[in-house]
Design a protein around this motif. Structure first.
Motif, short mmCIF file in Angstrom:
data_model
loop_
_atom_site.label_atom_id
_atom_site.label_comp_id
_atom_site.label_asym_id
_atom_site.label_seq_id
_atom_site.Cartn_x
_atom_site.Cartn_y
_atom_site.Cartn_z
N GLY A 95 0.83 -1.21 0.00
CA GLY A 95 0.00 0.00 0.00
C GLY A 95 0.86 1.26 0.00
O GLY A 95 0.57 2.22 -0.71
N ILE A 96 1.92 1.26 0.82
CA ILE A 96 2.84 2.40 0.86
C ILE A 96 3.50 2.61 -0.50
O ILE A 96 3.58 3.73 -1.02
N ALA A 97 3.97 1.51 -1.12
CA ALA A 97 4.62 1.60 -2.43
C ALA A 97 3.66 2.12 -3.49
O ALA A 97 4.02 2.97 -4.32
N SER A 98 2.41 1.63 -3.45
CA SER A 98 1.42 2.05 -4.45
C SER A 98 1.09 3.54 -4.32
O SER A 98 1.03 4.27 -5.31
N GLU A 99 0.87 3.98 -3.07
CA GLU A 99 0.52 5.38 -2.85
C GLU A 99 1.71 6.30 -3.15
O GLU A 99 1.55 7.42 -3.64
N ALA A 100 2.93 5.83 -2.85
CA ALA A 100 4.12 6.62 -3.17
C ALA A 100 4.28 6.76 -4.69
O ALA A 100 4.65 7.83 -5.19
N GLU A 101 3.99 5.69 -5.41
CA GLU A 101 4.05 5.75 -6.88
C GLU A 101 3.01 6.71 -7.42
O GLU A 101 3.28 7.50 -8.32
N ARG A 102 1.81 6.65 -6.84
CA ARG A 102 0.75 7.58 -7.25
C ARG A 102 1.16 9.03 -6.99
O ARG A 102 0.95 9.91 -7.83
N LEU A 103 1.77 9.26 -5.84
CA LEU A 103 2.24 10.60 -5.48
C LEU A 103 3.33 11.06 -6.44
O LEU A 103 3.36 12.22 -6.87
N GLY A 104 4.24 10.15 -6.79
CA GLY A 104 5.31 10.48 -7.74
C GLY A 104 4.76 10.86 -9.10
O GLY A 104 5.23 11.82 -9.73
N HIS A 105 3.75 10.11 -9.58
CA HIS A 105 3.13 10.43 -10.87
C HIS A 105 2.48 11.82 -10.83
O HIS A 105 2.57 12.58 -11.80
N LEU A 106 1.83 12.12 -9.72
CA LEU A 106 1.16 13.41 -9.61
C LEU A 106 2.15 14.56 -9.63
O LEU A 106 1.95 15.57 -10.30
N ILE A 107 3.25 14.41 -8.90
CA ILE A 107 4.28 15.45 -8.88
C ILE A 107 4.90 15.61 -10.26
O ILE A 107 5.16 16.73 -10.73
N SER A 108 5.14 14.49 -10.95
CA SER A 108 5.68 14.54 -12.31
C SER A 108 4.73 15.27 -13.25
O SER A 108 5.15 16.08 -14.08
N ASP A 109 3.42 15.00 -13.09
CA ASP A 109 2.43 15.69 -13.92
C ASP A 109 2.42 17.20 -13.65
O ASP A 109 2.29 18.01 -14.57
N LEU A 110 2.57 17.57 -12.38
CA LEU A 110 2.59 18.99 -12.04
C LEU A 110 3.82 19.68 -12.66
O LEU A 110 3.72 20.82 -13.14
N LEU A 111 4.96 19.00 -12.66
CA LEU A 111 6.16 19.57 -13.28
C LEU A 111 5.98 19.71 -14.79
O LEU A 111 6.36 20.73 -15.37
N ASP A 112 5.40 18.70 -15.42
CA ASP A 112 5.13 18.78 -16.86
C ASP A 112 4.16 19.90 -17.17
O ASP A 112 4.32 20.64 -18.15
N MET A 113 3.13 20.04 -16.33
CA MET A 113 2.17 21.12 -16.53
C MET A 113 2.85 22.48 -16.45
O MET A 113 2.58 23.37 -17.26
N SER A 114 3.75 22.63 -15.49
CA SER A 114 4.47 23.89 -15.34
C SER A 114 5.31 24.19 -16.58
O SER A 114 5.34 25.33 -17.07
N GLN A 115 5.98 23.17 -17.13
CA GLN A 115 6.80 23.36 -18.33
C GLN A 115 5.94 23.73 -19.53
O GLN A 115 6.33 24.57 -20.36
N ILE A 116 4.77 23.10 -19.65
CA ILE A 116 3.87 23.41 -20.76
C ILE A 116 3.36 24.84 -20.64
O ILE A 116 3.30 25.58 -21.63
N GLU A 117 2.98 25.25 -19.43
CA GLU A 117 2.49 26.61 -19.21
C GLU A 117 3.54 27.65 -19.60
O GLU A 117 3.21 28.70 -20.15
N GLU A 118 4.81 27.35 -19.33
CA GLU A 118 5.88 28.30 -19.61
C GLU A 118 6.52 28.09 -20.98
O GLU A 118 7.45 28.80 -21.34
N GLY A 119 6.01 27.11 -21.75
CA GLY A 119 6.56 26.85 -23.08
C GLY A 119 7.95 26.25 -23.04
O GLY A 119 8.74 26.45 -23.97
N ARG A 120 8.27 25.51 -21.98
CA ARG A 120 9.62 24.95 -21.81
C ARG A 120 9.64 23.43 -21.90
O ARG A 120 10.61 22.79 -21.49
N LEU A 121 8.57 22.83 -22.42
CA LEU A 121 8.53 21.36 -22.50
C LEU A 121 9.62 20.88 -23.46
O LEU A 121 9.63 21.25 -24.63
N ARG A 122 10.50 20.04 -22.96
CA ARG A 122 11.65 19.60 -23.75
C ARG A 122 11.27 18.43 -24.63
O ARG A 122 10.75 17.42 -24.15
#
Length: 375
Positions: free
Chosen positions: A175-202
């Motif tokens: 359960g800890i591993a699953s929720e940590a993976e879910r949290l990691g995906h969410l943080i990754s999505d937030l970083l990608d969203m930030s890059q898209i907003e600023e036009g910096r998506l590599r």
């Protein structure tokens, strides 16, 4: 030199000066216009200054034409009647009137641009406030849920250390591993969203096989607990596409994830690719709940989830399609979809083939005009 000869000489000189000014100001106006076209989408302040300079230059050009014509007519090189006409008091007012009109237009342009800038600033502030509100809402729901689960599992393991059975401990750790993976995906999505907003998506493009992209996406989406079946509709002889394989895999995975979430257990999901002119069209078809027509316009907005998709059994932050759209647009494409409520959806996008990209670049090079140096 007699006074008459000197007067005639000065008249010729004045006419020449005014017509020289006409040529100079015409060149300057053309320069202002070209720079305006060049910078109008990039630097609003510069374009405002160029508009003001363009108006002032046009005013000076008209004034120079007026006096150039007047003095040229006085020399006798053109009809002397024009000198008599332009020397009339009510015609002499023309340059002054033009000066006043130009000054008024310049003031109006500056005021309009100023109010426009204030309005844009206000809209920008509202967008920031909306984004902040959405982010706080996301943090209070999507981020808190996995953190609460991780805290609960970990706290129980510590409190009951040595008294829990191996199966229970394994369940809690999974359960800890699953929720940590879910949290990691969410943080990754937030970083990608930030890059898209600023036009910096590599994006790092290279030649990729379409069948390899599709098979890899299906393989990543397959797991032992999956209650859906995948069907591939992609030939192995499709031409290579020019794309960032990691980003395209991410885009396909986001669409596949939604297809799995919102399709009934046991239903089939089709993943395919087909050639279209100088590109390859990728598509994913499901037989799920579909998207209501009133929700389709906002489908690719950040944090948006359709009303019929927002249930406790289908967690998500509403960023998957937003990020997918950003990835495909960074490749120069567009995400299309067709959906019917209660019958399913099909999402598709195109990527250029390597050969098609080369042909397009060769065609652009041939169509480009030769530079003065190469002529």
């Amino acid at each position: 030199m007699s006074d008459l000869g000197l007067d005639r000489y000065l008249t010729y000189l004045t006419a020449i000066i005014y017509w020289s000014l006409v040529v100079c100001w015409l060149a300057i106006i053309i320069f202002y216009f070209r720079q305006y076209v060049r910078f109008k989408r990039i630097y609003p302040l510069v374009t405002t200054l160029l508009i003001v300079l363009f108006i002032d230059g046009t005013r000076t050009l008209i004034e120079s034409i007026y006096f150039g014509t007047r003095y040229t007519a006085r020399t006798g090189l053109i009809s002397p009647y024009l000198h008599e006409l332009l020397d009339q008091p009510h015609y002499v007012l023309i340059p002054k009137t033009i000066n006043l009109i130009a000054a008024l237009v310049i003031i109006l342009v500056i005021v309009r641009r100023w109010f426009q800038s204030l309005e844009q600033e206000q809209q920008h502030r509202q967008a920031i406030e909306q984004f902040r509100s959405e982010l706080i809402s996301l943090a209070s729901h999507e981020l808190r849920a996995p953190l609460t689960s991780i805290h609960g599992y970990a706290h129980t393991l510590v409190r009951e250390f040595g008294r829990l059975g191996e199966d229970t401990q394994k369940e809690f750790l999974e359960g800890i591993a699953s929720e940590a993976e879910r949290l990691g995906h969410l943080i990754s999505d937030l970083l990608d969203m930030s890059q898209i907003e600023e036009g910096r998506l590599r994006i790092e493009r290279r030649a990729v096989r379409p069948d390899h992209i599709c098979r890899q996406a299906v393989h990543s989406a397959t797991h032992p607990d999956l209650k859906h079946t995948f069907r591939l509709e992609v030939a192995s002889d499709l031409p290579d596409v020019l794309a960032d394989p990691g980003r395209i895999h991410q885009a396909l995975s986001n669409i596949l994830s939604n297809a799995v979430k919102f399709s009934p257990a046991g239903s089939e999901i089709v993943v395919g690719a087909r050639p279209t002119d100088d590109s390859v069209a990728f598509y994913i078809t499901d037989h799920g709940i579909g998207i209501p027509r009133e929700e389709q316009r906002k489908l690719f907005s950040r944090f948006h989830r359709a009303a019929n998709a927002h249930t406790p059994d289908t967690p998500g932050a509403g960023l998957g399609l937003y990020i997918t759209k950003g990835i495909i647009e960074a490749h120069g494409g567009r995400v299309d979809f067709q959906s019917e409520l209660g019958r399913g959806s099909t999402f598709s996008f195109r990527l250029p083939t390597v050969a098609g990209k080369v042909r397009a670049e060769v065609g652009t090079t041939k169509a480009a005009p030769k530079s003065p140096e190469s002529a």
